[in-house]
Design an enzyme around this catalytic site. Structure first.
Site, PDB file in Angstrom:
ATOM      1  N   HIS A 160       0.855  -1.192   0.000  1.00  0.00           N
ATOM      2  CA  HIS A 160       0.000   0.000   0.000  1.00  0.00           C
ATOM      3  C   HIS A 160       0.890   1.241   0.000  1.00  0.00           C
ATOM      4  O   HIS A 160       1.851   1.313   0.762  1.00  0.00           O
ATOM      5  CB  HIS A 160      -0.887   0.003   1.245  1.00  0.00           C
ATOM      6  CG  HIS A 160      -1.984   1.012   1.207  1.00  0.00           C
ATOM      7  ND1 HIS A 160      -1.762   2.354   1.308  1.00  0.00           N
ATOM      8  CD2 HIS A 160      -3.327   0.870   1.061  1.00  0.00           C
ATOM      9  CE1 HIS A 160      -2.921   3.004   1.248  1.00  0.00           C
ATOM     10  NE2 HIS A 160      -3.870   2.123   1.103  1.00  0.00           N
ATOM     11  N   LYS A 588     -15.342   1.273  -7.985  1.00  0.00           N
ATOM     12  CA  LYS A 588     -14.950   2.333  -8.922  1.00  0.00           C
ATOM     13  C   LYS A 588     -15.850   2.316 -10.157  1.00  0.00           C
ATOM     14  O   LYS A 588     -16.148   3.352 -10.740  1.00  0.00           O
ATOM     15  CB  LYS A 588     -13.487   2.160  -9.302  1.00  0.00           C
ATOM     16  CG  LYS A 588     -12.918   3.226 -10.224  1.00  0.00           C
ATOM     17  CD  LYS A 588     -11.403   3.262 -10.138  1.00  0.00           C
ATOM     18  CE  LYS A 588     -10.796   1.949 -10.560  1.00  0.00           C
ATOM     19  NZ  LYS A 588     -10.927   1.695 -12.011  1.00  0.00           N
TER      20      LYS A 588
END
Length: 929
Positions: A160, A588
């Site tokens: 990340h 998304k």
């Protein structure tokens, strides 16, 4: 951060958090102490001028919260600030966020201890509470054994971009946690405060993040640190305790023959859109993991030899232990049979390490003995020692270090953790097409229809011949992909099949996508389907990501399993098929509510597919830290799964700062790992959906709501002219790539399309700007329209309220959404919107965001009956109230520095300041990407 920190004046906090001042006072005291020490450190290191600036920013932030001043006044404080002054201010509020995390974690421990001491029932999400529920259910032993066959709970660590803390900072924060834990027991000595001051000074004088671009090797190191910090200690404990508890309840069932908790990793194997993953990286990731496992075993064996000092004149031993120790010729150990046996084990493990590791291990012992070929051989020797101890009056010794070592070996083997491989289906298609053309199989594979592709792929898989040989004139891409898969094959040969358990296919849309991956595995020697008993130690795992792909995922799997060759491969793996579900791209693609419902529907369809085809389905949940990427409380999320979707097995990704929040030290890790196992057991063995005959109605309502939500989301994200321009200007998404945050590009392809943008920067950017759009947008419109379009608005409201009362899935969706809304701040988001130079575009898009935000909060209150978004989460309510004023300066400074960076200011401190604000906000929000 001074002694009179206003965090101690929680105006209205008792009402908002529903927790009295007395209960939260110890936490506020901890925050006050840590904040005061940090403030003293800043004053001592940088003088009164910097300290006064930090203190003024803090005070003004609290004044903003109390509506005593306008936000513009605070923003003006930082307008034109010298970048040399901005850096210590950013570092101050970032470090306060890290210290506040410590205080909150300690407070949760404190509250749990109080509940236990008061004799209250165990809390939900604990294993103790789960055992009580299982006992009350009076479960049949056969159904339990069948449901838990092949049980697996696997948190899979992934990289990340905001988890950039250096190891020194990580370790220092851990030491601060230990000191605060001592202090919480009542030890308020001056020595503890002095040591806290030293640790906070160390953290202040240590760079929080690296200045160079994060490399995959850095991410590998970051992922492995959690094993040394907690996993090596805690995972074996939890496995042993769960197995003992279940076998005690159902002694006639052979439960959990393999450890239920088995961790995994994507770091170094996930090359989807990451050109930096190479064969060398795969070797590094698997090799470094193995080194961590071996280092742990050597330390434990050294200690075990020291502890098992019994003399042959005083104890008896089995013949097996006597035989085991014969290869130790150390005269000093002539009368110490257990020490002799352990030294032989140590020496044989050293020989193993020398042969299979890339670096010679520390703490090795060379006696010229042969290596262990498998972990099972090592375990057999340790088991022999265990049997001898237990059979001759030394069971307490067998139950100590030796038991922990045997349990660790069962779960970690020689590999430590399974490294999943992942690549995009488009890359597979391109490489397979090139291989087929080179080998003369077909000149234009990419031009074939799906049925023709499947026929060609099946024919190739039915043979053993390789498609290429030495000197094949392949493209750089094909060579790289084959080398990577061969590196995975090497890891399987060297460390065992658990080293690379799965091959994940991103954007899987068809049967041919599955078979293309199979061809690459065959080319590397990891698949042989030309025999009556096929060989494939690596599972082929489709990843269904977009809403459309989720809707047809069960159909793809049904078609694949209808092929005799593919079905034989699945049968060779115990009739087990894993399917991964993508939370990030579906969100998304279609927005929060539509994505969550598409995932639920996909699970229902996949469960039915598994029932019809008689396979054992394992679902792998690609959750991110933030709610927009599937995050939220793990216990609630697992219980909210459809009936039959868990079946004793669960894999889920863990990412970024969420990993540190859950697993940074043993107590945290134990609590969170218990939660995963507890929820898995309950979802498997109990009815957690609770809809009964109401299910069909509920599903129809969600079909309707999801369609409405997706249309509202698409109208903004996909249909509003200039939306992409607004997004890029009003968030730091461009800087995530430009400032080298993370080891991978922000997009899969060099385009500006939302569809090509990776989910992490999409969510991270909206989190940084405090809009949090992926976690709520479209949901308010869906609820409002559903109510308005029905025959009776009051009836529509009651339908939604009934869903909220009865259905864990729907309640969890609303609860997670409320958490996001509570962390959003459209007043701050407006400051980011000012970065959009096109005024008309700014007003259009931000106006839509404001309207939907207001609408969603109104609908949440209408359905839940709660005017407090965090009424069901007092811990988060405390966190939001106590720490969010400290985020305010970070947001304002980020906007100021973004404005300078985009205007061409190339001062290195401006770039570093942006990166620091991103890291600070991510640490404070704790689930930002």
């Amino acid at each position: 951060m001074a002694q009179n920190s206003e965090v101690l004046a929680p105006i209205g906090a008792v009402h908002r958090t529903q927790v009295g001042r007395e209960a939260t006072e110890p936490m506020r005291e901890d925050i006050r102490l840590l904040g005061a020490i940090l403030g003293d450190t800043i004053r001592e290191q940088h003088g009164e001028t910097v300290f006064d600036l930090v203190e003024r920013a803090r005070v003004e932030s609290f004044r903003v919260r109390r509506s005593e001043i306008d936000r513009a006044e605070l923003a003006e404080l930082f307008r034109g600030i010298d970048s040399r002054d901005a850096i210590p201010v950013i570092r101050a509020f970032t470090q306060f966020a890290l210290l506040a995390n410590v205080a909150e974690d300690i407070h949760r421990e404190r509250r749990r201890a109080i509940h236990v001491a008061a004799g209250e029932p165990p809390q939900d999400s604990s294993l103790a509470a789960t055992y009580a529920k299982l006992d009350a259910a009076d479960l049949d032993v056969d159904s339990v054994a069948e449901a838990l066959a092949g049980a697996l709970v696997s948190p899979v660590i992934t990289a990340h971009p905001t988890e950039t803390r250096r190891r020194t900072v990580f370790d220092t924060q851990h030491r601060i946690t230990e000191l605060m834990r001592q202090r919480a027991t009542g030890d308020g000595s001056a020595e503890i405060e002095s040591e806290l001051r030293r640790q906070i000074l160390t953290m202040w004088q240590t760079a929080l993040i690296r200045l160079s671009r994060l490399k995959i090797s850095d991410e590998i190191e970051t992922g492995l640190r959690y094993y040394q910090a907690a996993f090596l200690e805690v995972i074996p404990q939890v496995n042993a305790e769960v197995r003992a508890a279940l076998q005690h309840r159902w002694p006639d069932a052979d439960l959990l023959a393999r450890p239920i908790l088995r961790p995994g990793s994507w770091i170094g194997g996930d090359r989807d859109g990451n050109p930096n993953v190479t064969a060398a990286i795969v070797r590094m990731a698997t090799g470094n993991a193995a080194e961590v496992a071996f280092a742990h075993y050597f330390v434990e064996l050294t200690a075990l030899e020291r502890e098992l000092s019994m003399s042959a004149r005083l104890v008896r031993i089995t013949d097996e232990v006597a035989a085991l120790g014969q290869d130790c010729h150390d005269a000093a150990r002539a009368d110490e049979p257990y020490r002799r046996a352990v030294r032989v084990i140590h020496a044989r493990l050293t020989a193993t390490a020398v042969e299979i590791l890339d670096r010679r291990p520390d703490h090795g012992l060379d006696l010229g003995l042969p290596r262990y070929e498998t972990p099972a051989q090592l375990l057999a020797d340790l088991d022999a020692v265990d049997v001898s101890l237990r059979g001759h009056g030394s069971a307490p010794l067998a139950d100590d270090r030796l038991a922990r070592l045997r349990e660790a070996l069962r779960v970690f083997g020689f590999h430590l953790s399974g490294l999943d491989m992942r690549q995009n289906s488009d890359v597979h298609e391109e490489v397979v097409a090139e291989l087929f053309a080179w080998a003369g199989v077909h000149p234009d594979y990419a031009g074939l229809a799906e049925a023709e592709r499947v026929e060609l792929l099946l024919g190739e898989l039915a043979t053993r011949r390789p498609l290429t040989g030495g000197g094949a004139g392949l493209s750089e891409l094909a060579v790289k992909e084959l080398d990577i898969v061969r590196a995975a094959a090497r890891a399987v040969r060297v460390f065992g099949p658990d080293a690379v358990p799965n091959y994940v296919i991103s954007m899987c849309r068809s049967v041919s996508d599955l078979l293309e991956a199979a061809v690459l595995l065959k080319e590397a020697g990891l698949l042989d389907a030309a025999d009556e008993r096929p060989y494939c130690p690596v599972g082929i795992v489709p990843l269904f990501e977009t809403i459309e792909d989720l809707q047809r995922g069960a159909s793809v799997m049904r078609d694949a399993l209808a092929l005799p060759l593919y079905r034989a491969l699945v049968r060779a793996r115990g009739d087990s098929q894993e399917v991964m579900l993508g939370y990030s791209d579906s969100n998304k693609d279609g927005g929060y509510l539509a994505a969550n419902w598409a995932l639920y529907r996909a699970e229902l369809d996949l469960v039915e597919m598994a029932r019809q085809t008689r396979i054992r389905l394992r679902l792998f949940h690609g959750r991110g830290g933030t709610v927009g990427r599937g995050g939220g409380p793990s216990y609630d999320a697992i219980l909210a799964q459809p009936p039959g979707a868990v079946r004793g097995s669960l894999r889920l990704t863990e990412q970024g700062e969420v990993i540190a929040a859950k697993y940074a030290e043993p107590r945290l890790a134990r609590r969170n790992l218990e939660t995963l196992v507890a929820a898995t057991l309950e979802s498997t063995l109990l009815d957690t959906e609770g809809l009964g005959e109401f299910a069909d109605t509920a599903y129809q309502v969600l079909d309707d709501l999801a369609g409405r939500a997706q249309r509202a989301y698409a109208e903004l994200v996909h249909q509003t002219p200039g939306f992409v321009d607004y997004f890029e200007a009003s968030t730091p998404v461009s800087e995530i790539g430009a400032l080298n945050i993370g080891s991978r590009p922000t997009s899969r392809k060099p385009t500006t399309d939302i569809s090509d943008l990776r989910a992490i920067p999409w969510v991270l950017a909206w989190s940084q700007s405090r809009v949090m759009l992926p976690g709520w947008y479209g949901t308010g419109s869906a609820f409002e329209q559903f109510i308005a379009d029905g025959p009776n608005p009051a009836e529509g409201v009651e339908v939604l309220r009934e869903l909220y009362r009865r259905w864990p899935f729907f309640a969890t969706v609303l609860s997670n959404m409320a958490q996001v809304l509570a962390k959003s701040d459209l007043g701050l988001a407006a400051r980011y919107a000012e970065l959009v130079e096109d005024v008309a575009l700014r007003e259009l898009v931000f106006g839509k965001i404001q309207d939907e935000h207001r609408r969603t909060i109104v609908m949440h209150e209408l359905i839940t009956g709660q005017d407090d978004l965090l009424a069901d989460n007092p811990a988060l309510a405390r966190s939001v109230f106590n720490r969010f004023p400290y985020l305010e300066p970070l947001n304002h400074l980020q906007v100021e520095l973004l404005r300078r960076y985009r205007s061409g200011d190339d001062d290195e401190r401006v770039q570093r300041g942006i990166l620091l604000t991103m890291s600070g906000l991510a640490s404070a929000l704790r689930n930002s990407g």
